[in-house]
Write an enzyme that holds these catalytic residues in place. Structure first.
Site, mmCIF file in Angstrom:
data_model
loop_
_atom_site.group_PDB
_atom_site.id
_atom_site.type_symbol
_atom_site.label_atom_id
_atom_site.label_comp_id
_atom_site.label_asym_id
_atom_site.label_seq_id
_atom_site.Cartn_x
_atom_site.Cartn_y
_atom_site.Cartn_z
ATOM 1 N N GLU A 99 0.834 -1.211 0.000
ATOM 2 C CA GLU A 99 0.000 0.000 0.000
ATOM 3 C C GLU A 99 0.866 1.258 0.000
ATOM 4 O O GLU A 99 0.537 2.254 -0.634
ATOM 5 C CB GLU A 99 -0.943 -0.026 1.204
ATOM 6 N N GLU A 113 -3.803 -9.635 3.711
ATOM 7 C CA GLU A 113 -4.545 -9.316 4.924
ATOM 8 C C GLU A 113 -5.645 -10.331 5.242
ATOM 9 O O GLU A 113 -5.896 -10.640 6.410
ATOM 10 C CB GLU A 113 -5.158 -7.925 4.799
#
Ligand code: T1G
Length: 694
Positions: A106, A126
């Site tokens: 990210e 995740e």
């Protein structure tokens, strides 16, 4: 605060290095220093471009998972850093190596350009922790690679290699070597041509109808929220919203979903499993600098299915293997299995033909055990005949080089006895692989009373090298996994005798989350194999004085119903498809009548789950009381990686705490009074019984 972020300037380019070993996780300290560094560089008049890189083995591999347990994420939130990157006037290049994961990817998505070395891998894993990307990943990734690729990456959580990342547009360039120099050159060219930033969040995005339809179909195919699908569903829903909401609003929605997921039992179980797997590799009271024995060559005795699978495990890690068997026919069959296994991997594009050839060339077969004499590790993997194993360890004690480690792959026999047979007991331990050994990741490392500490430490380190998840077990019948399996299978058979069918039992446990129900599992592993273990236990006097104990598997064995390979076992098989079989149901009925089942009754799925799982869990408490396992998490690791226990429930011991030890103990009391407890099947171990008093 330690200096975790440093800057070096070359010409008009500033190179920012994050150094937060072991994986450059995004801790608060890293975020504070990175944000202030970027602010300084934005002001710097002599800086025209920035490179962000990481020291050590990998670019940032994610948020610091331990921060999930904090009520609030300590400021600054990664989104604040990403928003600042969006606002910068100077181009920022992410230079990546190793495994760029989660918050690391990210961060890279918020940079303006992305370059990597050829071995780099990328992912948003995740969901494997029961959460979703929480720092813009669901919104920036689709803008870069499209909705389909983003949904697949985010809901699967798998890593993609640099070649695929380049092809999908995730990264802009791959450098074969000298990443630092190449990234600097890349940034210098940006500075030299006054090329400005490219800001993903400013990119308008709308996926076409076909992609939306695919994404919705993908969502519908995910498991239900209470069966491991909770985070995955939220991750895909958040990703689908990319382009449908204003960017800032979409980020807030993503953050809301992240927090929702973070506090679920699913996420707590998955985070427990993550850390339990790593803790299992640590041996209590082992000095950190314990010297390890070199393992550069491996010998395996026994070229059956297990021995061959074990051989491939080592070849897959690049270690040369000598696979020995007295039978030429067995060796030939092993050679064929090895070749076909790797040919299939090439056909499925899991590896190149050259790599397959390399691995095949690492495995040498022989019928002469003297060829093993120079090996650093020799693993005995013959079938479960104790006398043969004892003779092999006596022989190994004579021929193996001094300092070689000797291991047995036995699934239940007393490795202490084998150690003493060898005449060099300190060098001996158990290495219990799970079939198929080249695929199943679990390795039960059985420490004998006499195993030298450096031998144990060496094998625990070797386990990681061959991509196994290792847990240490003391010596007892069945070690950790198979010992706990006993009660689970005992109750399965009693339930069959009381009127439940194999498919009802299997569906009840598979519906609860087990990868495969007990009847299908035994049919696949072999009814004959299971029956022989029971007969061996009875012969050794290790069974309760209860003739009905596991009588069903013995009756199936006597009738030649060896399971799937014989076309029938608990089920009848049409191809690989299990079908209820009246003649098997008749066997269960007969055994029920013979052993006093007065009338068969309707049994609920809940009773199946409790009757099978609670004795399994109770045995786990005994294993801890006896010191057979170092930690409860080690027991969870065994069941998550060796027996198909659902990862979103964290393992049997984690599940016991989440469902409540009192609930389990009270249920065991109920079963004891309803069914009688003549043989102690419903005895509650002391460490579990205390929950009744609390
Ligand atoms: N946080 C905290 N500790 C971590 C960690 C992490 N993300 N990753 C690894 N460790 C520890 C690990 O416990 C071990 O500690 C040591 O580092 C070495 O790890 C906002 C919210 C990177 C592939 O899920 O997959 O970002 O046992 O033994 O085999 O959207 O670690 O030595 O004390 O595994 O070389 C997303 C998790 C987080 C990656 C390296 N990232 N890590 O494997 O070493 S969520 C992940 C891994 C997130 C954002 C969201 C692997 C690895 P110890 P290791 P390895």
């Amino acid at each position: 605060m330690a200096q975790l972020v440093t800057v070096a300037q070359t010409g008009l380019v500033a190179v920012v290095t994050i150094a937060n070993p072991p994986v450059n996780a995004s801790t608060q300290a890293v975020r504070v220093q990175l944000l202030s560094t970027l602010r300084q560089l934005e002001q710097g008049s002599d800086i025209r471009a920035v490179v962000i890189r990481c020291a050590g083995r990998t670019f940032m591999a994610g948020a610091d998972i331990t921060e999930f347990d904090l009520p609030e994420l300590p400021e600054p939130h990664p989104n604040e850093i990403h928003a600042y990157l969006d606002s910068m006037s100077k181009p920022v290049v992410a230079a990546m190596h190793g495994t760029t994961l989660g918050a690391g990817l990210e961060l890279a998505l918020s940079c303006h350009y992305r370059v990597a070395d050829a071995g780099a891998r990328f992912g948003l894993p995740e969901v494997k922790l029961g959460v979703i990307p929480g720092a813009g990943g669901t919104q920036r990734l689709p803008r870069l690679v499209g909705l389909l690729t983003a949904v697949q990456m985010i809901s699967g959580g798998e890593m993609v290699p640099a070649s695929q990342a380049l092809e999908s547009g995730l990264i802009d360039a791959v450098f074969e070597d000298d990443l630092a120099g190449s990234a600097l050159q890349y940034a210098l060219e940006l500075a030299g041509t006054e090329t400005g930033p490219r800001v993903l969040s400013h990119r308008t995005f709308s996926a076409d109808e076909a992609q939306r339809i695919f994404a919705k179909q993908h969502l519908e195919q995910l498991p239900p929220p209470d069966r491991g699908g909770h985070a995955r569903r939220h991750a895909v829903e958040a990703t689908i919203q990319a382009g449908q909401l204003p960017f800032q609003e979409a980020l807030e929605e993503e953050r809301r979903r992240f927090l929702l997921c973070r506090d679920t039992d699913e996420s707590k179980a998955l985070r427990h499993a993550f850390f339990a797997e790593r803790a299992a590799a640590r041996i209590p009271n082992m000095p950190a600098n314990a010297s390890l024995r070199p393992i550069q060559s491996v010998g395996i005795i026994g070229a059956g299915t297990m021995g061959t699978g074990i051989a491939m495990s080592f070849a897959n890690a690049g270690l040369p293997v000598i696979l020995q068997d007295l039978s030429e026919e067995t060796l030939t069959r092993a050679g064929g299995l090895i070749r076909s296994t790797y040919e299939t991997a090439v056909k499925k594009q899991r590896m190149s033909a050259a790599e397959a050839d390399r691995r095949i060339a690492l495995i040498h077969t022989t019928n002469d055990d003297l060829q093993l004499a120079g090996c650093d590790l020799i693993i005995e993997a013959v079938f479960e005949d104790f006398d043969i194993k004892k003779a092999i360890f006596r022989r190994l004690g004579e021929i193996a080089r001094p300092g070689a480690i000797l291991a047995s792959n036995t699934s239940s026999l007393d490795v202490n006895v084998l150690a003493s047979c060898s005449g060099r007991a300190a060098d001996v331990l158990g290495m219990h692989f799970f079939s198929p050994a080249h695929i199943m990741r679990l390795l039960e490392v059985v420490r004998c009373d006499t195993t030298a500490p450096d031998v144990l430490a060496t094998i625990m380190q070797l386990a990681k090298r061959i991509n196994k998840v290792a847990a240490v077990s003391g010596v007892c019948f069945g070690f950790i996994g198979n010992r706990m399996l006993e009660g689970y299978l005992r109750e399965t058979e009693f339930l069959l005798m009381e009127g439940a069918t194999p498919s009802f039992i299997d569906q009840a446990l598979e519906g609860w989350g087990m990868a495969m129900g007990p009847c299908r599992m035994i049919d696949m592993a072999g009814v004959d194999v299971a029956a022989k273990v029971v007969l061996e236990q009875r012969k050794a006097g290790r069974l309760p004085d209860d003739d009905s104990y596991r009588i069903v598997v013995q009756r199936l064995y006597e009738r030649g119903r060896f399971g799937q390979k014989a076309g029938h076992g608990y089920y009848r098989y049409e191809g690989r498809q299990p079908v209820e079989d009246e003649s098997a149901l008749e066997i269960f009925r007969e055994q029920g009548e013979q052993y006093g089942v007065r009338q068969r009754r309707d049994i609920t799925a809940q009773e199946v789950v409790e009757r099978c799982l609670y004795p399994l869990i109770a045995e786990g408490y005994r294993i801890l009381e006896e010191g057979i396992a170092y930690r409860a998490g080690d027991i969870d690791v065994v069941w998550l990686h060796g027996y198909g226990f659902p990862s979103y429930r964290g393992g049997p011991m984690f599940y016991a705490r989440s469902v409540g030890e009192h609930t389990i103990a009270a249920a065991m009391e109920r079963f004891a009074s309803a069914r009688g407890n003549r043989y102690g099947y419903w005895d509650i171990p002391e460490s579990l019984a205390k929950a009744l008093i609390a």
